[in-house]
Design an enzyme around this catalytic site. Sequence first.
Site, PDB file in Angstrom:
ATOM      1  N   GLY A   8      -6.450  -2.415  -6.848  1.00  0.00           N
ATOM      2  CA  GLY A   8      -5.770  -1.318  -7.550  1.00  0.00           C
ATOM      3  C   GLY A   8      -5.126  -1.780  -8.829  1.00  0.00           C
TER       4      GLY A   8
ATOM      5  CB  ALA B 184      -3.503  -0.619  -2.558  1.00  0.00           C
TER       6      ALA B 184
ATOM      7  CD  GLU C   9     -10.589  -3.071  -4.443  1.00  0.00           C
ATOM      8  OE1 GLU C   9     -11.395  -3.917  -4.857  1.00  0.00           O
ATOM      9  OE2 GLU C   9      -9.818  -2.437  -5.200  1.00  0.00           O
TER      10      GLU C   9
ATOM     11  CD  GLU D 118      -9.498   0.615  -7.988  1.00  0.00           C
ATOM     12  OE1 GLU D 118      -8.554   0.370  -7.201  1.00  0.00           O
ATOM     13  OE2 GLU D 118     -10.460   1.315  -7.664  1.00  0.00           O
TER      14      GLU D 118
HETATM   15  N1  T1G Z   1      -0.565  -6.130  -0.329  1.00  0.00           N
HETATM   16  C1  T1G Z   1       0.460  -6.565   0.429  1.00  0.00           C
HETATM   17  N2  T1G Z   1       0.859  -7.867   0.488  1.00  0.00           N
HETATM   18  C2  T1G Z   1       0.167  -8.745  -0.276  1.00  0.00           C
HETATM   19  C3  T1G Z   1      -0.923  -8.358  -1.080  1.00  0.00           C
HETATM   20  C4  T1G Z   1      -1.279  -6.983  -1.091  1.00  0.00           C
HETATM   21  N3  T1G Z   1      -2.258  -6.517  -1.863  1.00  0.00           N
HETATM   22  N4  T1G Z   1      -1.383  -9.475  -1.697  1.00  0.00           N
HETATM   23  C5  T1G Z   1      -0.620 -10.489  -1.284  1.00  0.00           C
HETATM   24  N5  T1G Z   1       0.310 -10.066  -0.435  1.00  0.00           N
HETATM   25  C6  T1G Z   1       1.356 -10.888   0.195  1.00  0.00           C
HETATM   26  C7  T1G Z   1       0.783 -11.901   1.162  1.00  0.00           C
HETATM   27  O1  T1G Z   1       0.611 -11.331   2.448  1.00  0.00           O
HETATM   28  C8  T1G Z   1       1.856 -12.961   1.144  1.00  0.00           C
HETATM   29  O2  T1G Z   1       2.938 -12.477   1.939  1.00  0.00           O
HETATM   30  C9  T1G Z   1       2.353 -12.939  -0.304  1.00  0.00           C
HETATM   31  O3  T1G Z   1       1.977 -11.646  -0.826  1.00  0.00           O
HETATM   32  C10 T1G Z   1       1.714 -14.015  -1.154  1.00  0.00           C
HETATM   33  O4  T1G Z   1       0.305 -13.872  -0.987  1.00  0.00           O
HETATM   34  C11 T1G Z   1      -6.839   1.118  -4.049  1.00  0.00           C
HETATM   35  C12 T1G Z   1      -7.538  -0.135  -1.770  1.00  0.00           C
HETATM   36  C13 T1G Z   1      -2.681 -12.052  -5.172  1.00  0.00           C
HETATM   37  C14 T1G Z   1      -4.392 -13.897  -5.234  1.00  0.00           C
HETATM   38  O5  T1G Z   1      -7.097  -7.810  -1.921  1.00  0.00           O
HETATM   39  O6  T1G Z   1      -5.725 -12.117  -3.089  1.00  0.00           O
HETATM   40  O7  T1G Z   1      -6.106  -2.445  -3.980  1.00  0.00           O
HETATM   41  O8  T1G Z   1       2.956 -14.360   3.599  1.00  0.00           O
HETATM   42  O9  T1G Z   1      -0.058 -16.090   0.131  1.00  0.00           O
HETATM   43  O10 T1G Z   1      -2.117 -17.577  -2.474  1.00  0.00           O
HETATM   44  O11 T1G Z   1      -8.862   0.122  -4.636  1.00  0.00           O
HETATM   45  O12 T1G Z   1      -2.372 -12.693  -2.343  1.00  0.00           O
HETATM   46  O13 T1G Z   1       4.508 -14.365   1.636  1.00  0.00           O
HETATM   47  O14 T1G Z   1       4.828 -12.688   3.485  1.00  0.00           O
HETATM   48  O15 T1G Z   1      -2.009 -14.755  -0.772  1.00  0.00           O
HETATM   49  O16 T1G Z   1      -0.627 -16.979  -4.492  1.00  0.00           O
HETATM   50  C15 T1G Z   1      -6.748  -5.356  -3.093  1.00  0.00           C
HETATM   51  C16 T1G Z   1      -4.931  -9.636  -2.025  1.00  0.00           C
HETATM   52  C17 T1G Z   1      -5.932  -4.581  -2.123  1.00  0.00           C
HETATM   53  C18 T1G Z   1      -5.496  -8.935  -3.253  1.00  0.00           C
HETATM   54  C19 T1G Z   1      -2.045 -14.347  -4.518  1.00  0.00           C
HETATM   55  N6  T1G Z   1      -6.047  -6.575  -3.475  1.00  0.00           N
HETATM   56  N7  T1G Z   1      -4.047 -10.734  -2.394  1.00  0.00           N
HETATM   57  O17 T1G Z   1      -2.438 -15.442  -3.735  1.00  0.00           O
HETATM   58  O18 T1G Z   1      -0.331 -15.814  -2.362  1.00  0.00           O
HETATM   59  S1  T1G Z   1      -6.711  -3.103  -1.610  1.00  0.00           S
HETATM   60  C20 T1G Z   1      -6.292  -7.733  -2.812  1.00  0.00           C
HETATM   61  C21 T1G Z   1      -4.552 -11.925  -2.846  1.00  0.00           C
HETATM   62  C22 T1G Z   1      -6.754  -2.155  -3.017  1.00  0.00           C
HETATM   63  C23 T1G Z   1      -7.536  -0.194  -4.232  1.00  0.00           C
HETATM   64  C24 T1G Z   1      -7.665  -0.975  -2.998  1.00  0.00           C
HETATM   65  C25 T1G Z   1      -3.549 -13.021  -3.051  1.00  0.00           C
HETATM   66  C26 T1G Z   1      -3.178 -13.303  -4.522  1.00  0.00           C
HETATM   67  P1  T1G Z   1       3.884 -13.536   2.717  1.00  0.00           P
HETATM   68  P2  T1G Z   1      -0.600 -15.183  -0.918  1.00  0.00           P
HETATM   69  P3  T1G Z   1      -1.377 -16.552  -3.294  1.00  0.00           P
END
Ligand code: T1G
Length: 699
Positions: A114, A75, A137, A117
């Site tokens: 997500g 998400a 999450e 999922e």
């Molecule tokens: N939402 C918004 N922005 C995100 C994002 C996300 N999920 N993931 C990364 N970004 C942005 C980050 O802030 C950065 O922005 C850029 O993308 C590159 O990220 C319903 C509720 C995918 C392994 O927890 O683990 O789904 O600084 O520097 O090192 O059940 O990003 O460039 O402006 O980290 O190559 C669950 C979180 C969400 C994954 C890539 N998902 N992201 O790593 O790049 S909650 C996560 C990561 C959810 C559902 C629930 C990593 C990555 P900027 P980065 P990276």
Amino acid sequence: MTRISEFARELIMKQIAFQQRRGEMGIVTIDSPPVNALGIGVRRALDTSIRQFKDDAAVKAIIVICGGRTFFAGADISEFGKEPESPLLSDVFNLIENAGKPVVAAVHGSALGGGMELALVCNYRVAVPSAKLGLPEVKLGLLPGAGGTQRLPRLVGPELALDLILSGRSIGANEALGLGIVDRIAREEALLDDAIDFVRSVLREDKPLARVRDRGDRTEPYKDRPEIFAAARAKAGKTARGFLAPENIIKAVEAAVTLPFDEGMTRERELFVELRESTQSAAQRYYFFAERQASKIPGLSADTPKLPIKRVGVIGAGTMGGGIAMNFLSAGIPVTLVEMTKEALDRGIGIIRSNYENSAKRGRLTTEQVNRYMALLTPSLDTDSLGDVDLVIEAVFERMDVKKSIFEKIDAVTKPGAVLATNTSFLDVNEIAAATRRPEFVVGLHFFSPANVMRLLEIVRGAKTSEQVMATVLGLSSTIKKVPVVSGVCYGFIANRIMNPRREQAEAVILEGTSPQDVDKALYDFGFPMGPFALMDLVGLDVVKRDEPYRTVKQDLLNAGRRGQKTKAGYYDYDDNRRASSSAVVAKIIADVAAERGIAQHAPLTQEELIGRLLYPVVNEGARILEEGIALRASDIDVACILGYAWPVFTGGPMFWADTVGLPTIVAELRKMAEQHGPGFEPANLLVQKAESGGRLTS
Ligand code: T1G
């Protein structure tokens, strides 16, 4: 919806989603940089595209694939806290699950949260070997809120589902294939082609549509096995003490075992919303962005040219120097390690090798990697051997005269353009730079011990440090897997400076009548791994030298040979299993020191009073660090404290925590403490100004 927003929507849709037909296959490609987060634009694009192919009788199957570097990474975290916009994730997932024809997820990069999922909602999953899948999450103080807690147990059973969801760890595609999460491994460069071949085979078999929600074989056997959930609770109580999310995750997976699917989904939603609204999740989502924001320096453009760092010199093969060297060796960068004596050098190299070999014993490294890393290490007894390095990091005694003489020397022997860095924890980087003819190439690189483990790297920007050097070391921090926090020059920079008041107040309150164990308990219950006195006993009272102009409890303990756990006596007594107990000897020493210094005694402070006395001065110091421009932003201070001092991430760090406590409350308490204990507690101007204007330290 007005015409303009429809037009805007079409535009967004066209840029994010591409539909194509390959024979009877409908292919939806989503390309929404940087990580295809499932924000409103992506959800709209998916909704429109899936609906289009669902309603097209000529389309016999649908493939969902992503452009860019990864499948959906979850998400859009930045959307939390805002009014949810339709279509919701659950709307899109219902569309997929009821498409009436096979829907296949073609996964590359990281299918996370997500994103995973969504893949689980699809009938099948095809992934390239390098793909990873995970439900992280919990790291955001959440639980998988789009069916992950209900579908994953139906695929792999509740025990493994609990492990994956509680740890938030990802698994590789091949492991996922073995677990039945992935149905086919595609060739790395032929994901779409191989996914199409796979779907064709599915269509040929003409089997009933497989839906994860209909599975029961992996959950049925656990209906009467509450012990697995009890075991998960016991483990979470130890590994995730103080966090709210684990308990809700366990409850949600219990629902997957005990309830029909739709009721389980309702239960999951309740438990998810509870977490989403919690301060802990707000703190952990804030921290997710704070860590990434720290490497962005206002005024330093992303295309500032970086100096090539092909070879590094480290001066000092002690604990810090050895750990620092390992960071570069593990990143494949050759290191020349310089010491004064062969004994010190051999000892340092021996420690590096044993650290690597211990990692290999734990299965974190292969023997080949250990040998490869060690082959990159060149020992030397002569700083003249640093003539070919691009960066030197000095890690010797914390004495200015020693550092200045070393910097004079390396300034003379290193090539023009080499970066000269000091690992000093406290000393003035500008003064060190002034000992060279290249102050614009001098910078502080403050590692935290153990330097090969701790992710925090304070980058201390000298008055003359050039933008090119800043861009270079910022890029380098990512290469060596550190989180950089930029600091200005002051005593203790950010982390050590801001956390010093906690130590000072802890040492003060035990002289006023509160016991060390009460202090340690208050901070332990707040969420720190241990309190300052237990920590000093663990590290050793003799390790961190501090010359005070007056008698201190610590010095008396050292004089009495009580150096901590290693002597089975420090602030506490220790039995043979290192179990701590209060010491009458220590109580006597505390009373004597207090009496000699004429310190008024009062009733022991309560836990709540202790948190205010110990941590509000930390917040105050953070406000001073901000108003002095030492830190670029409040969230950098939080990153430094969470990574450098294990400040509990579920509070967001001292600055975010202060905003949740309420700045007016903190200002009022600091003023009271100033009346009782002196002007040092007076609230910083920035804190007062924010408190009075209803502002926050963190945005
Ligand atoms: N939402 C918004 N922005 C995100 C994002 C996300 N999920 N993931 C990364 N970004 C942005 C980050 O802030 C950065 O922005 C850029 O993308 C590159 O990220 C319903 C509720 C995918 C392994 O927890 O683990 O789904 O600084 O520097 O090192 O059940 O990003 O460039 O402006 O980290 O190559 C669950 C979180 C969400 C994954 C890539 N998902 N992201 O790593 O790049 S909650 C996560 C990561 C959810 C559902 C629930 C990593 C990555 P900027 P980065 P990276």
